[in-house]
Design a protein around this motif. Structure first.
Motif, PDB file in Angstrom:
ATOM      1  N   LEU A 113       0.834  -1.209   0.000  1.00  0.00           N
ATOM      2  CA  LEU A 113       0.000   0.000   0.000  1.00  0.00           C
ATOM      3  C   LEU A 113       0.864   1.252   0.000  1.00  0.00           C
ATOM      4  O   LEU A 113       0.550   2.247  -0.667  1.00  0.00           O
ATOM      5  CB  LEU A 113      -0.931  -0.018   1.214  1.00  0.00           C
ATOM      6  N   ARG A 114       1.958   1.207   0.743  1.00  0.00           N
ATOM      7  CA  ARG A 114       2.873   2.354   0.768  1.00  0.00           C
ATOM      8  C   ARG A 114       3.480   2.563  -0.616  1.00  0.00           C
ATOM      9  O   ARG A 114       3.596   3.701  -1.095  1.00  0.00           O
ATOM     10  CB  ARG A 114       3.963   2.092   1.810  1.00  0.00           C
ATOM     11  N   GLU A 115       3.866   1.487  -1.289  1.00  0.00           N
ATOM     12  CA  GLU A 115       4.433   1.582  -2.639  1.00  0.00           C
ATOM     13  C   GLU A 115       3.410   2.166  -3.624  1.00  0.00           C
ATOM     14  O   GLU A 115       3.779   2.907  -4.544  1.00  0.00           O
ATOM     15  CB  GLU A 115       4.852   0.189  -3.140  1.00  0.00           C
ATOM     16  N   TRP A 116       2.144   1.848  -3.452  1.00  0.00           N
ATOM     17  CA  TRP A 116       1.091   2.299  -4.362  1.00  0.00           C
ATOM     18  C   TRP A 116       0.557   3.677  -3.982  1.00  0.00           C
ATOM     19  O   TRP A 116      -0.395   4.177  -4.592  1.00  0.00           O
ATOM     20  CB  TRP A 116      -0.056   1.291  -4.388  1.00  0.00           C
ATOM     21  N   GLY A 117       1.131   4.275  -2.971  1.00  0.00           N
ATOM     22  CA  GLY A 117       0.703   5.613  -2.575  1.00  0.00           C
ATOM     23  C   GLY A 117      -0.616   5.656  -1.845  1.00  0.00           C
ATOM     24  O   GLY A 117      -1.258   6.712  -1.782  1.00  0.00           O
ATOM     25  N   ARG A 118      -1.034   4.514  -1.241  1.00  0.00           N
ATOM     26  CA  ARG A 118      -2.274   4.471  -0.467  1.00  0.00           C
ATOM     27  C   ARG A 118      -1.950   4.655   1.013  1.00  0.00           C
ATOM     28  O   ARG A 118      -1.055   3.990   1.545  1.00  0.00           O
ATOM     29  CB  ARG A 118      -3.003   3.135  -0.661  1.00  0.00           C
ATOM     30  N   SER A 119      -2.672   5.546   1.676  1.00  0.00           N
ATOM     31  CA  SER A 119      -2.403   5.786   3.095  1.00  0.00           C
ATOM     32  C   SER A 119      -3.198   4.819   3.969  1.00  0.00           C
ATOM     33  O   SER A 119      -4.304   4.403   3.617  1.00  0.00           O
ATOM     34  CB  SER A 119      -2.764   7.224   3.474  1.00  0.00           C
ATOM     35  N   VAL A 120      -2.597   4.452   5.094  1.00  0.00           N
ATOM     36  CA  VAL A 120      -3.235   3.591   6.097  1.00  0.00           C
ATOM     37  C   VAL A 120      -3.261   4.373   7.408  1.00  0.00           C
ATOM     38  O   VAL A 120      -2.219   4.831   7.876  1.00  0.00           O
ATOM     39  CB  VAL A 120      -2.436   2.277   6.284  1.00  0.00           C
ATOM     40  N   PRO A 121      -4.434   4.621   7.966  1.00  0.00           N
ATOM     41  CA  PRO A 121      -5.754   4.102   7.592  1.00  0.00           C
ATOM     42  C   PRO A 121      -6.583   5.044   6.721  1.00  0.00           C
ATOM     43  O   PRO A 121      -7.761   4.762   6.491  1.00  0.00           O
ATOM     44  CB  PRO A 121      -6.427   3.934   8.951  1.00  0.00           C
ATOM     45  N   GLY A 122      -5.996   6.155   6.243  1.00  0.00           N
ATOM     46  CA  GLY A 122      -6.786   7.148   5.511  1.00  0.00           C
ATOM     47  C   GLY A 122      -7.516   6.576   4.318  1.00  0.00           C
ATOM     48  O   GLY A 122      -8.737   6.739   4.175  1.00  0.00           O
ATOM     49  N   ASP A 123      -6.789   5.893   3.424  1.00  0.00           N
ATOM     50  CA  ASP A 123      -7.408   5.310   2.238  1.00  0.00           C
ATOM     51  C   ASP A 123      -7.935   3.899   2.495  1.00  0.00           C
ATOM     52  O   ASP A 123      -9.018   3.532   2.041  1.00  0.00           O
ATOM     53  CB  ASP A 123      -6.404   5.256   1.081  1.00  0.00           C
ATOM     54  N   ILE A 124      -7.143   3.132   3.197  1.00  0.00           N
ATOM     55  CA  ILE A 124      -7.495   1.727   3.438  1.00  0.00           C
ATOM     56  C   ILE A 124      -7.195   1.377   4.896  1.00  0.00           C
ATOM     57  O   ILE A 124      -6.070   1.582   5.382  1.00  0.00           O
ATOM     58  CB  ILE A 124      -6.703   0.783   2.495  1.00  0.00           C
ATOM     59  N   GLY A 125      -8.191   0.864   5.586  1.00  0.00           N
ATOM     60  CA  GLY A 125      -7.986   0.340   6.929  1.00  0.00           C
ATOM     61  C   GLY A 125      -7.606  -1.124   6.850  1.00  0.00           C
ATOM     62  O   GLY A 125      -8.157  -1.871   6.033  1.00  0.00           O
ATOM     63  N   ILE A 126      -6.654  -1.560   7.671  1.00  0.00           N
ATOM     64  CA  ILE A 126      -6.188  -2.949   7.598  1.00  0.00           C
ATOM     65  C   ILE A 126      -6.063  -3.534   8.996  1.00  0.00           C
ATOM     66  O   ILE A 126      -5.643  -2.848   9.942  1.00  0.00           O
ATOM     67  CB  ILE A 126      -4.858  -3.049   6.813  1.00  0.00           C
ATOM     68  N   VAL A 127      -6.463  -4.792   9.133  1.00  0.00           N
ATOM     69  CA  VAL A 127      -6.352  -5.505  10.408  1.00  0.00           C
ATOM     70  C   VAL A 127      -5.690  -6.849  10.152  1.00  0.00           C
ATOM     71  O   VAL A 127      -5.750  -7.395   9.048  1.00  0.00           O
ATOM     72  CB  VAL A 127      -7.726  -5.701  11.079  1.00  0.00           C
ATOM     73  N   GLY A 128      -5.076  -7.375  11.211  1.00  0.00           N
ATOM     74  CA  GLY A 128      -4.388  -8.655  11.103  1.00  0.00           C
ATOM     75  C   GLY A 128      -4.894  -9.658  12.128  1.00  0.00           C
ATOM     76  O   GLY A 128      -6.005  -9.550  12.638  1.00  0.00           O
ATOM     77  N   PHE A 129      -4.026 -10.625  12.428  1.00  0.00           N
ATOM     78  CA  PHE A 129      -4.401 -11.686  13.369  1.00  0.00           C
ATOM     79  C   PHE A 129      -3.134 -12.254  13.988  1.00  0.00           C
ATOM     80  O   PHE A 129      -2.217 -12.627  13.266  1.00  0.00           O
ATOM     81  CB  PHE A 129      -5.161 -12.802  12.643  1.00  0.00           C
ATOM     82  N   ASP A 130      -3.066 -12.302  15.314  1.00  0.00           N
ATOM     83  CA  ASP A 130      -2.003 -12.932  16.120  1.00  0.00           C
ATOM     84  C   ASP A 130      -1.522 -12.024  17.246  1.00  0.00           C
ATOM     85  O   ASP A 130      -1.216 -12.485  18.322  1.00  0.00           O
ATOM     86  CB  ASP A 130      -0.755 -13.358  15.305  1.00  0.00           C
ATOM     87  N   ASP A 131      -1.359 -10.722  16.970  1.00  0.00           N
ATOM     88  CA  ASP A 131      -0.661  -9.786  17.849  1.00  0.00           C
ATOM     89  C   ASP A 131       0.748 -10.277  18.144  1.00  0.00           C
ATOM     90  O   ASP A 131       1.193 -10.350  19.288  1.00  0.00           O
ATOM     91  CB  ASP A 131      -1.421  -9.526  19.159  1.00  0.00           C
ATOM     92  N   SER A 132       1.461 -10.601  17.090  1.00  0.00           N
ATOM     93  CA  SER A 132       2.859 -11.008  17.180  1.00  0.00           C
ATOM     94  C   SER A 132       3.745  -9.773  17.057  1.00  0.00           C
ATOM     95  O   SER A 132       3.258  -8.644  16.942  1.00  0.00           O
ATOM     96  CB  SER A 132       3.178 -11.981  16.043  1.00  0.00           C
ATOM     97  N   SER A 133       5.045  -9.971  17.068  1.00  0.00           N
ATOM     98  CA  SER A 133       5.973  -8.849  16.930  1.00  0.00           C
ATOM     99  C   SER A 133       5.810  -8.138  15.589  1.00  0.00           C
ATOM    100  O   SER A 133       6.146  -6.961  15.455  1.00  0.00           O
ATOM    101  CB  SER A 133       7.419  -9.330  17.097  1.00  0.00           C
ATOM    102  N   TRP A 134       5.265  -8.819  14.584  1.00  0.00           N
ATOM    103  CA  TRP A 134       4.991  -8.169  13.305  1.00  0.00           C
ATOM    104  C   TRP A 134       4.050  -6.977  13.485  1.00  0.00           C
ATOM    105  O   TRP A 134       4.180  -5.958  12.794  1.00  0.00           O
ATOM    106  CB  TRP A 134       4.327  -9.150  12.331  1.00  0.00           C
ATOM    107  N   ALA A 135       3.099  -7.094  14.398  1.00  0.00           N
ATOM    108  CA  ALA A 135       2.080  -6.047  14.560  1.00  0.00           C
ATOM    109  C   ALA A 135       2.695  -4.724  14.980  1.00  0.00           C
ATOM    110  O   ALA A 135       2.235  -3.652  14.569  1.00  0.00           O
ATOM    111  CB  ALA A 135       1.035  -6.495  15.587  1.00  0.00           C
ATOM    112  N   LEU A 136       3.732  -4.774  15.804  1.00  0.00           N
ATOM    113  CA  LEU A 136       4.362  -3.544  16.286  1.00  0.00           C
ATOM    114  C   LEU A 136       5.448  -3.039  15.343  1.00  0.00           C
ATOM    115  O   LEU A 136       5.894  -1.902  15.459  1.00  0.00           O
ATOM    116  CB  LEU A 136       4.938  -3.780  17.681  1.00  0.00           C
ATOM    117  N   ARG A 137       5.884  -3.877  14.413  1.00  0.00           N
ATOM    118  CA  ARG A 137       6.846  -3.417  13.403  1.00  0.00           C
ATOM    119  C   ARG A 137       6.169  -2.566  12.334  1.00  0.00           C
ATOM    120  O   ARG A 137       6.815  -1.810  11.614  1.00  0.00           O
ATOM    121  CB  ARG A 137       7.499  -4.614  12.704  1.00  0.00           C
TER     122      ARG A 137
END
Length: 340
Positions: free
Chosen positions: A267-291
């Protein structure tokens, strides 16, 4: 063949008895942690053990007890994903902590191919472990079926549907996925897609089911892309595919945090802002979430506790307890951050 005279002789229980001045039978009771041994005898034996450098011959003891004191943790993932996924690492650490406390050795077996499956199935049949914990098992998985047929103490992390007689520890993936999708919908998103993964196991298929239930009549199958692994690369490829299918997409549920991280970089490469243009959620709450930038809204699942509970389940069976029918579901929690 002549014996190698340079190799040091291994200290034996007879050496401990000789140095301590205690009978061999009493020495054996001390070494086995039995009661009814005087404090004086115990101190003398422990001192002699240190002096002669005695190390218990575990192999010989196992021949007598018919126990290996080892439990297998079978991980059905490619080697690269085992290193990438912090959830697997946390399950592994939780499992090892409980087994270590009980003086059991954890043997980690990673399956990355059919050859690995055949090799590990043969290993398990050889009696090298007393029990097994199976992580990321697929439906129809040969290892899961072999373990069920062997009847050794076992537990699944997750719940493959075709091995009903083996207890499992897991979470309610359907309810958790439904809950976080509904939270994403509540932000006003109307074109919500999903990067689905691992649909050949219960966690992946249940997360897709929860997503579908949350959207109800608004569900659009064209806004779901499917990939085999919970990986960063899945997020990269999946987000590109979604953007090509639906440039007006304004919300995404990624099947794991690693998948979400890959999607956010696209999304960053395509010039889309998060969460302005697209809201995104994940699953796990692993260290990836804070990166991620911004920090990822996600479902927290108790990976360490899953490993601990599965290990304890196997130890209980080894101690003679009847395996429970069905499984145990641990609680999850939605952690809401800035990505949505």
């Amino acid at each position: 063949m002549a014996r190698d005279s340079t190799r040091p002789r291994r200290a034996t229980i007879h050496d401990v008895a000789r140095v301590s001045g205690i009978s061999r039978g009493t020495v054996s009771r001390v070494l086995n942690g039995e009661r009814y041994v005087s404090d004086q005898a115990r101190v003398a034996v422990e001192a002699a053990v240190k002096e002669v450098g005695y190390v218990r011959n575990t192999a010989a003891r196992n021949l007598v007890t018919q126990r290996s004191r080892a439990v297998a943790l079978v991980v059905h993932e490619p080697h690269s994903l085992v290193l990438e996924d912090p959830n697997i690492g946390n399950i592994l650490l939780g499992t090892n902590a409980v087994l270590s406390e009980a003086d059991y050795q954890m043997v980690t077996l990673i399956l990355d191919s059919q050859r690995d499956s055949d090799r590990v199935a043969e290993y398990l049949r050889g009696g090298f472990v007393d029990g097994a914990i199976i992580l990321s098992a697929r439906s129809g998985d040969p290892i899961a079926l072999a373990i069920a047929q062997l009847g050794i103490p076992a537990a699944f992390v997750g719940h493959p549907t075709d091995t009903p007689d083996v207890p499992f520890i897991g979470i309610d993936n359907t309810a958790a996925a439904r809950g976080i999708t509904e939270r994403l919908m509540a932000t006003g998103r109307r074109r919500i897609g999903m990067i689905a993964a691992a649909l050949d196991r219960d966690s992946g298929s249940d997360r897709l089911s929860g997503f579908t239930l949350a959207l109800g009549d608004a569900f659009d199958p064209d806004l779901v892309v499917r990939y085999p692994l919970y990986s960063y690369q899945t997020g990269v490829d999946g987000m590109r595919e979604l953007l090509e299918r639906a440039p007006d997409i304004d919300g995404v549920f990624a099947a794991s945090d690693a998948v979400a991280a890959g999607a956010m970089d696209v999304l960053r490469e395509w010039g889309r802002s998060v969460p302005g243009d697209i809201g995104i959620v994940g699953f796990d709450d692993s260290s990836w979430a804070l990166r991620c930038t911004p920090a990822l809204s996600t479902v927290r699942q108790p990976a360490d506790a899953l490993g601990r509970r599965a290990a304890q389940q196997v130890l209980d069976q080894l101690a003679g307890a009847e395996p429970p029918s069905g499984g145990t579901l641990l609680d999850t929690e939605i952690v809401w951050r800035d990505s949505a």
